[in-house]
Write a protein that holds these residues in place. Structure first.
Motif, PDB file in Angstrom:
ATOM      1  N   ILE A 101      -1.562  -9.253   5.348  1.00 30.57           N
ATOM      2  CA  ILE A 101      -0.571  -8.601   4.423  1.00 30.57           C
ATOM      3  C   ILE A 101      -0.808  -7.589   4.479  1.00 30.57           C
ATOM      4  O   ILE A 101      -2.208  -6.642   4.693  1.00 30.57           O
ATOM      5  CB  ILE A 101      -0.320  -9.262   3.035  1.00 30.57           C
ATOM      6  N   ILE A 102       0.379  -5.977   4.662  1.00 30.11           N
ATOM      7  CA  ILE A 102       0.115  -4.895   5.219  1.00 30.11           C
ATOM      8  C   ILE A 102       0.568  -4.532   3.704  1.00 30.11           C
ATOM      9  O   ILE A 102       1.772  -4.700   3.419  1.00 30.11           O
ATOM     10  CB  ILE A 102       0.784  -4.777   6.336  1.00 30.11           C
ATOM     11  N   ALA A 103       0.268  -3.250   3.079  1.00 31.27           N
ATOM     12  CA  ALA A 103       1.018  -2.493   2.075  1.00 31.27           C
ATOM     13  C   ALA A 103       1.428  -1.884   3.203  1.00 31.27           C
ATOM     14  O   ALA A 103       0.870  -0.700   3.712  1.00 31.27           O
ATOM     15  CB  ALA A 103      -0.363  -2.127   1.348  1.00 31.27           C
ATOM     16  N   GLN A 104       2.691  -1.229   2.366  1.00 29.92           N
ATOM     17  CA  GLN A 104       3.300   0.235   3.294  1.00 29.92           C
ATOM     18  C   GLN A 104       3.703   1.412   1.668  1.00 29.92           C
ATOM     19  O   GLN A 104       4.497   1.057   1.056  1.00 29.92           O
ATOM     20  CB  GLN A 104       4.669  -0.652   3.695  1.00 29.92           C
ATOM     21  N   ILE A 105       3.211   2.252   2.084  1.00 31.79           N
ATOM     22  CA  ILE A 105       2.630   2.997   0.396  1.00 31.79           C
ATOM     23  C   ILE A 105       3.414   4.587   0.446  1.00 31.79           C
ATOM     24  O   ILE A 105       2.874   5.103   2.061  1.00 31.79           O
ATOM     25  CB  ILE A 105       0.881   3.317   0.395  1.00 31.79           C
ATOM     26  N   GLN A 106       4.927   4.398   0.156  1.00 33.25           N
ATOM     27  CA  GLN A 106       6.001   5.343   0.252  1.00 33.25           C
ATOM     28  C   GLN A 106       5.372   6.295  -0.890  1.00 33.25           C
ATOM     29  O   GLN A 106       6.114   7.499  -0.298  1.00 33.25           O
ATOM     30  CB  GLN A 106       7.275   4.957   0.695  1.00 33.25           C
ATOM     31  N   GLY A 107       4.487   6.072  -1.694  1.00 34.05           N
ATOM     32  CA  GLY A 107       4.590   6.958  -3.287  1.00 34.05           C
ATOM     33  C   GLY A 107       3.305   6.847  -4.213  1.00 34.05           C
ATOM     34  O   GLY A 107       2.560   6.151  -3.193  1.00 34.05           O
ATOM     35  N   HIS A 108       3.148   7.360  -4.967  1.00 34.23           N
ATOM     36  CA  HIS A 108       1.882   7.443  -5.487  1.00 34.23           C
ATOM     37  C   HIS A 108       1.685   5.703  -6.140  1.00 34.23           C
ATOM     38  O   HIS A 108       2.166   4.203  -6.047  1.00 34.23           O
ATOM     39  CB  HIS A 108       2.039   7.444  -6.886  1.00 34.23           C
ATOM     40  N   ALA A 109       0.197   5.035  -5.927  1.00 29.57           N
ATOM     41  CA  ALA A 109      -0.274   3.618  -6.189  1.00 29.57           C
ATOM     42  C   ALA A 109      -1.344   4.150  -7.062  1.00 29.57           C
ATOM     43  O   ALA A 109      -2.017   4.656  -6.882  1.00 29.57           O
ATOM     44  CB  ALA A 109      -0.576   3.388  -5.246  1.00 29.57           C
ATOM     45  N   ILE A 110      -0.870   3.523  -8.636  1.00 27.03           N
ATOM     46  CA  ILE A 110      -1.231   3.836  -9.922  1.00 27.03           C
ATOM     47  C   ILE A 110      -2.109   2.674 -10.815  1.00 27.03           C
ATOM     48  O   ILE A 110      -1.184   1.766 -10.798  1.00 27.03           O
ATOM     49  CB  ILE A 110      -1.256   4.609 -10.762  1.00 27.03           C
ATOM     50  N   ALA A 111      -3.310   2.651 -10.706  1.00 27.24           N
ATOM     51  CA  ALA A 111      -4.365   1.675 -11.917  1.00 27.24           C
ATOM     52  C   ALA A 111      -3.739   0.379 -11.290  1.00 27.24           C
ATOM     53  O   ALA A 111      -4.017   0.393  -9.756  1.00 27.24           O
ATOM     54  CB  ALA A 111      -3.499   1.762 -13.079  1.00 27.24           C
TER      55      ALA A 111
END
Length: 258
Positions: A101-111
């Motif tokens: 499983i891959i995370a595609q992070i286009q913006g803030h990732a919080i908590a």
């Protein structure tokens, strides 16, 4: 009302897109259940070899929906425990899924959103994304995410993030081992797709599943037990169809179709 998760398949990649952009993709009960359903379905789908968790809007995930959490404050301990266990089950499903499983992070990732990104096997982020576990700043605790964070980056770095509570840049997150790659925003989708396709084409799904399982399980064992477990898994892998197929193809100088 929009469904909290958009799911679709593209060339053997199962995509799960967080779809509450107006709420900064905050996690509530409906989204958590929808994510679990999606992961469960893709884990059982033979046509899907790799999953990608992405998000609509400008924020990847802002963590728990605080309005939702506030509504739970009148719950009994048992009711809150059931809700907490649901989130625990989601993280456990991602961590132990037989598929990468891959995370595609286009913006803030919080908590909790940072936890969601970090529990994935690989992560690609844009440079402007911020990461952090801010729970201590609002009187809450980073409980479930902590278990996976310590495994990923070690106790010392985890303490810095969990007890400090400040946000860090994508560059700092990469240096900590929190994320794998930083890419330009316009290239994010294509880079994740290309990496997923590389895994799909070049690697045995069975082998990746067994390797991922071992990474999760070997850490809870002492040295002797860990080595014995590794030896047993080594022996088990030799008898799998993928191993027999792969070795035969290599010896016969044939290309392998996975």
């Amino acid at each position: 009302m929009n469904h909290p998760i958009n799911s679709f398949v593209k060339e053997r990649i199962g995509y799960l897109e967080l779809n509450r952009p107006e709420k900064r993709n905050a996690l509530n009960a409906e989204m958590v259940e929808a994510l679990k359903d999606g992961i469960r379905n893709f884990s059982e789908d033979k046509e899907v070899k790799v999953m990608v968790i992405k998000a609509a809007g400008k924020v990847f995930c802002s963590g728990a929906d605080l309005a939702y959490l506030q509504s739970l404050q009148s719950n009994t301990y048992e009711e809150n425990l059931a809700d907490s266990r649901s989130l625990k089950d989601l993280f456990y499903m991602i961590y132990t899924s037989p598929k990468v499983i891959i995370a595609q992070i286009q913006g803030h990732a919080i908590a909790g959103g940072c936890g969601l990104a970090n529990v994935c096997d690989f992560s690609f982020s844009v440079s402007e994304a911020k990461f952090g576990y801010t729970e201590v700043k609002i009187g809450f605790i980073p409980a479930i995410v902590k278990v996976f964070l310590i495994r990923k980056i070690g106790e010392g770095k985890a303490k810095q993030m969990l007890l400090d509570g400040d946000l860090i840049s994508a560059s700092e997150a990469k240096d900590m081992g929190l994320i794998n790659w930083i890419v330009e925003g316009g290239e994010l989708e294509d880079r994740v797709f290309a990496y997923a396709q590389k895994l799909i084409r070049q690697n045995s799904g069975q082998s990746m599943a067994l390797t991922k399982e071992m990474i999760a399980r070997v850490q809870e064992r002492n040295l002797d037990d860990g080595l014995e477990y590794a030896a047993s898994m080594n022996a088990k892998a030799r008898g799998t169809a993928d191993c027999q197929k792969g070795i035969a193809a290599f010896l016969n100088k044939e290309s392998i179709e996975w």
